[in-house]
Design a protein around this motif. Structure first.
Motif, PDB file in Angstrom:
ATOM      1  N   GLU A  76      25.291  41.294  11.189  1.00  0.00           N
ATOM      2  CA  GLU A  76      24.391  40.619  12.123  1.00  0.00           C
ATOM      3  C   GLU A  76      23.362  39.778  11.370  1.00  0.00           C
ATOM      4  OE1 GLU A  76      22.696  43.704  14.458  1.00  0.00           O
ATOM      5  OE2 GLU A  76      24.461  43.951  15.742  1.00  0.00           O
ATOM      6  N   GLY A  77      22.835  40.335  10.272  1.00  0.00           N
ATOM      7  CA  GLY A  77      21.852  39.607   9.476  1.00  0.00           C
ATOM      8  C   GLY A  77      22.434  38.349   8.870  1.00  0.00           C
ATOM      9  N   ALA A  78      23.682  38.453   8.371  1.00  0.00           N
ATOM     10  CA  ALA A  78      24.341  37.290   7.779  1.00  0.00           C
ATOM     11  C   ALA A  78      24.593  36.213   8.841  1.00  0.00           C
ATOM     12  CB  ALA A  78      25.663  37.713   7.136  1.00  0.00           C
ATOM     13  N   ALA A  79      24.997  36.655  10.034  1.00  0.00           N
ATOM     14  CA  ALA A  79      25.237  35.701  11.121  1.00  0.00           C
ATOM     15  C   ALA A  79      23.944  35.002  11.534  1.00  0.00           C
ATOM     16  CB  ALA A  79      25.857  36.418  12.317  1.00  0.00           C
ATOM     17  N   LEU A  80      22.852  35.749  11.580  1.00  0.00           N
ATOM     18  CA  LEU A  80      21.565  35.155  11.944  1.00  0.00           C
ATOM     19  C   LEU A  80      21.076  34.184  10.863  1.00  0.00           C
ATOM     20  CD1 LEU A  80      19.717  38.254  13.448  1.00  0.00           C
ATOM     21  CD2 LEU A  80      20.589  36.256  14.683  1.00  0.00           C
ATOM     22  N   ASP A  81      21.303  34.528   9.598  1.00  0.00           N
ATOM     23  CA  ASP A  81      20.931  33.619   8.504  1.00  0.00           C
ATOM     24  C   ASP A  81      21.701  32.315   8.598  1.00  0.00           C
ATOM     25  OD1 ASP A  81      19.127  35.419   7.473  1.00  0.00           O
ATOM     26  OD2 ASP A  81      20.508  36.238   5.979  1.00  0.00           O
ATOM     27  N   GLN A  82      22.996  32.424   8.903  1.00  0.00           N
ATOM     28  CA  GLN A  82      23.819  31.220   9.043  1.00  0.00           C
ATOM     29  C   GLN A  82      23.345  30.372  10.229  1.00  0.00           C
ATOM     30  OE1 GLN A  82      28.017  31.977   9.394  1.00  0.00           O
ATOM     31  NE2 GLN A  82      28.504  29.884   9.993  1.00  0.00           N
ATOM     32  N   GLU A  83      23.017  31.041  11.323  1.00  0.00           N
ATOM     33  CA  GLU A  83      22.559  30.322  12.500  1.00  0.00           C
ATOM     34  C   GLU A  83      21.216  29.651  12.233  1.00  0.00           C
ATOM     35  OE1 GLU A  83      23.242  28.661  15.945  1.00  0.00           O
ATOM     36  OE2 GLU A  83      24.613  30.168  15.101  1.00  0.00           O
ATOM     37  N   ARG A  84      20.357  30.333  11.486  1.00  0.00           N
ATOM     38  CA  ARG A  84      19.052  29.773  11.141  1.00  0.00           C
ATOM     39  C   ARG A  84      19.224  28.495  10.306  1.00  0.00           C
ATOM     40  NH1 ARG A  84      17.372  34.011   9.168  1.00  0.00           N
ATOM     41  NH2 ARG A  84      16.253  34.911  10.949  1.00  0.00           N
ATOM     42  N   ALA A  85      20.171  28.537   9.361  1.00  0.00           N
ATOM     43  CA  ALA A  85      20.435  27.360   8.522  1.00  0.00           C
ATOM     44  C   ALA A  85      21.022  26.220   9.345  1.00  0.00           C
ATOM     45  CB  ALA A  85      21.396  27.749   7.396  1.00  0.00           C
ATOM     46  N   GLU A  86      21.896  26.535  10.280  1.00  0.00           N
ATOM     47  CA  GLU A  86      22.492  25.497  11.120  1.00  0.00           C
ATOM     48  C   GLU A  86      21.446  24.842  12.014  1.00  0.00           C
ATOM     49  OE1 GLU A  86      25.617  27.473  13.189  1.00  0.00           O
ATOM     50  OE2 GLU A  86      26.971  27.526  11.450  1.00  0.00           O
ATOM     51  N   LEU A  87      20.507  25.638  12.518  1.00  0.00           N
ATOM     52  CA  LEU A  87      19.432  25.080  13.338  1.00  0.00           C
ATOM     53  C   LEU A  87      18.567  24.125  12.528  1.00  0.00           C
ATOM     54  CD1 LEU A  87      18.374  28.257  15.338  1.00  0.00           C
ATOM     55  CD2 LEU A  87      19.188  26.110  16.343  1.00  0.00           C
ATOM     56  N   LYS A  88      18.336  24.473  11.282  1.00  0.00           N
ATOM     57  CA  LYS A  88      17.512  23.629  10.428  1.00  0.00           C
ATOM     58  C   LYS A  88      18.236  22.338  10.059  1.00  0.00           C
ATOM     59  CE  LYS A  88      14.783  23.814   6.165  1.00  0.00           C
ATOM     60  NZ  LYS A  88      14.375  24.656   5.006  1.00  0.00           N
ATOM     61  N   ALA A  89      19.550  22.456   9.861  1.00  0.00           N
ATOM     62  CA  ALA A  89      20.319  21.292   9.418  1.00  0.00           C
ATOM     63  C   ALA A  89      20.699  20.359  10.561  1.00  0.00           C
ATOM     64  CB  ALA A  89      21.596  21.765   8.697  1.00  0.00           C
ATOM     65  N   ASP A  90      20.956  20.888  11.741  1.00  0.00           N
ATOM     66  CA  ASP A  90      21.443  20.058  12.841  1.00  0.00           C
ATOM     67  C   ASP A  90      20.931  20.616  14.172  1.00  0.00           C
ATOM     68  OD1 ASP A  90      22.761  18.279  14.453  1.00  0.00           O
ATOM     69  OD2 ASP A  90      24.773  19.090  14.088  1.00  0.00           O
ATOM     70  N   ASP A  91      19.690  20.378  14.455  1.00  0.00           N
ATOM     71  CA  ASP A  91      19.075  20.907  15.670  1.00  0.00           C
ATOM     72  C   ASP A  91      19.729  20.348  16.921  1.00  0.00           C
ATOM     73  OD1 ASP A  91      16.654  22.404  16.872  1.00  0.00           O
ATOM     74  OD2 ASP A  91      16.550  20.422  17.810  1.00  0.00           O
ATOM     75  N   GLU A  92      20.046  19.066  16.917  1.00  0.00           N
ATOM     76  CA  GLU A  92      20.646  18.436  18.087  1.00  0.00           C
ATOM     77  C   GLU A  92      22.053  18.986  18.342  1.00  0.00           C
ATOM     78  OE1 GLU A  92      21.274  16.370  21.455  1.00  0.00           O
ATOM     79  OE2 GLU A  92      19.385  16.637  20.377  1.00  0.00           O
ATOM     80  N   GLY A  93      22.798  19.179  17.264  1.00  0.00           N
ATOM     81  CA  GLY A  93      24.145  19.725  17.407  1.00  0.00           C
ATOM     82  C   GLY A  93      24.115  21.141  17.968  1.00  0.00           C
ATOM     83  N   GLU A  94      23.140  21.904  17.533  1.00  0.00           N
ATOM     84  CA  GLU A  94      23.006  23.270  18.040  1.00  0.00           C
ATOM     85  C   GLU A  94      22.586  23.274  19.509  1.00  0.00           C
ATOM     86  OE1 GLU A  94      23.701  26.308  16.323  1.00  0.00           O
ATOM     87  OE2 GLU A  94      24.732  24.722  15.211  1.00  0.00           O
ATOM     88  N   HIS A  95      21.775  22.289  19.884  1.00  0.00           N
ATOM     89  CA  HIS A  95      21.386  22.153  21.294  1.00  0.00           C
ATOM     90  C   HIS A  95      22.616  21.877  22.152  1.00  0.00           C
ATOM     91  CE1 HIS A  95      20.344  19.569  24.762  1.00  0.00           C
ATOM     92  NE2 HIS A  95      19.392  20.466  24.947  1.00  0.00           N
ATOM     93  N   GLN A  96      23.469  20.980  21.698  1.00  0.00           N
ATOM     94  CA  GLN A  96      24.688  20.657  22.428  1.00  0.00           C
ATOM     95  C   GLN A  96      25.620  21.871  22.498  1.00  0.00           C
ATOM     96  OE1 GLN A  96      26.381  17.196  20.549  1.00  0.00           O
ATOM     97  NE2 GLN A  96      24.608  15.884  21.038  1.00  0.00           N
ATOM     98  N   GLU A  97      25.680  22.602  21.423  1.00  0.00           N
ATOM     99  CA  GLU A  97      26.531  23.789  21.394  1.00  0.00           C
ATOM    100  C   GLU A  97      26.052  24.824  22.413  1.00  0.00           C
ATOM    101  OE1 GLU A  97      28.460  26.748  18.012  1.00  0.00           O
ATOM    102  OE2 GLU A  97      26.480  25.874  17.658  1.00  0.00           O
ATOM    103  N   LEU A  98      24.743  25.027  22.475  1.00  0.00           N
ATOM    104  CA  LEU A  98      24.182  25.991  23.420  1.00  0.00           C
ATOM    105  C   LEU A  98      24.383  25.515  24.858  1.00  0.00           C
ATOM    106  CD1 LEU A  98      22.665  28.691  23.416  1.00  0.00           C
ATOM    107  CD2 LEU A  98      20.527  27.404  23.477  1.00  0.00           C
TER     108      LEU A  98
END
Length: 228
Positions: A76-98
């Motif tokens: 779970e921690g690794a998944a959250l770290d990856q998600e945190r990095a993705e949010l930082k790198a591509d906020d708009e893409g993550e918005h579309q994904e959600l």
């Protein structure tokens, strides 16, 4: 004032560990006692075997549960770290994904986009953890809690057949088996009720498999006892 309701699903973590530990404590200790008694073991050896089985089982349950749940926590921690990095790198893409997740759940595209925008503004990582990864505060792994619940519940369950064995004397097998099955039926019904499941099937499952476990152990004890 907004009312916050508590659902049964929020109890699944500690309930699973506690019920599993108690059931295992009863079955393991009772089976060990029945097996030793079937091998014509003395009263002292039956009690010693029961105590040793209770202590060893409680420690084994705690260790296994801690390692298992800690592994889940690491994932779970690794998944959250990856998600945190993705949010930082591509906020708009993550918005579309959600937003796409909410569309698949039945919202129209416009509303889904607005919901995703507002949730991400409030707690972007929390929104993605809950709706994309399926991780929430109620279901997150807690290794120490699970290990402690397993050890204590195993010991609490194992004490019952041990006490019965101490006072049963020459009727150890019958008394221990009956006490174990009755207590297991009670636990099975209690777990089913707390979890919102059907009570009778829950009782039937735990009683059947526990009786089978004790019968097999008794057979093995009798076989080796006869040849000792």
């Amino acid at each position: 004032m907004i009312k916050e309701s508590t659902h049964r699903l929020e109890r699944t973590g500690w309930l699973r560990a506690a019920v599993l530990g108690a059931n295992d404590g009863i079955v393991s200790t009772a089976s060990l006692i029945v097996g030793v008694a079937s091998a014509s073991g003395s009263e002292g050896s039956v009690v010693v075997a029961g105590v040793a089985g209770l202590v060893a089982g409680a420690m084994s349950m705690a260790t296994g549960e801690y390692v298992s749940v800690h592994s889940q926590q690491d994932l779970e921690g690794a998944a959250l770290d990856q998600e945190r990095a993705e949010l930082k790198a591509d906020d708009e893409g993550e918005h579309q994904e959600l937003a796409a997740i909410y569309v698949r759940r039945g919202l129209d595209a416009t509303l889904a986009s607005k919901v995703a925008e507002q949730l991400m503004a409030h707690d972007a990582l929390g929104a993605h953890a809950r709706d994309e990864l399926g991780i929430s505060k109620a279901t997150r792994a807690n290794p120490l809690q699970a290990a402690l619940a397993s050890a204590c519940s195993f010991a609490a369950g194992g004490v019952l057949p041990l006490l019965v064995a101490i006072f049963a004397r020459e009727h150890v097998i019958a008394y221990v088996a009956c006490a174990a099955l009755v207590s297991l039926a009670f636990l099975g019904g209690l777990a089913a009720r707390m979890g919102g499941a059907k009570i009778v099937p829950g009782i039937a499952r735990v009683v059947f498999w526990s009786a089978l476990a004790m019968a097999v152990t008794a057979g093995v004890g009798r076989m080796f006892g006869a040849t000792a």
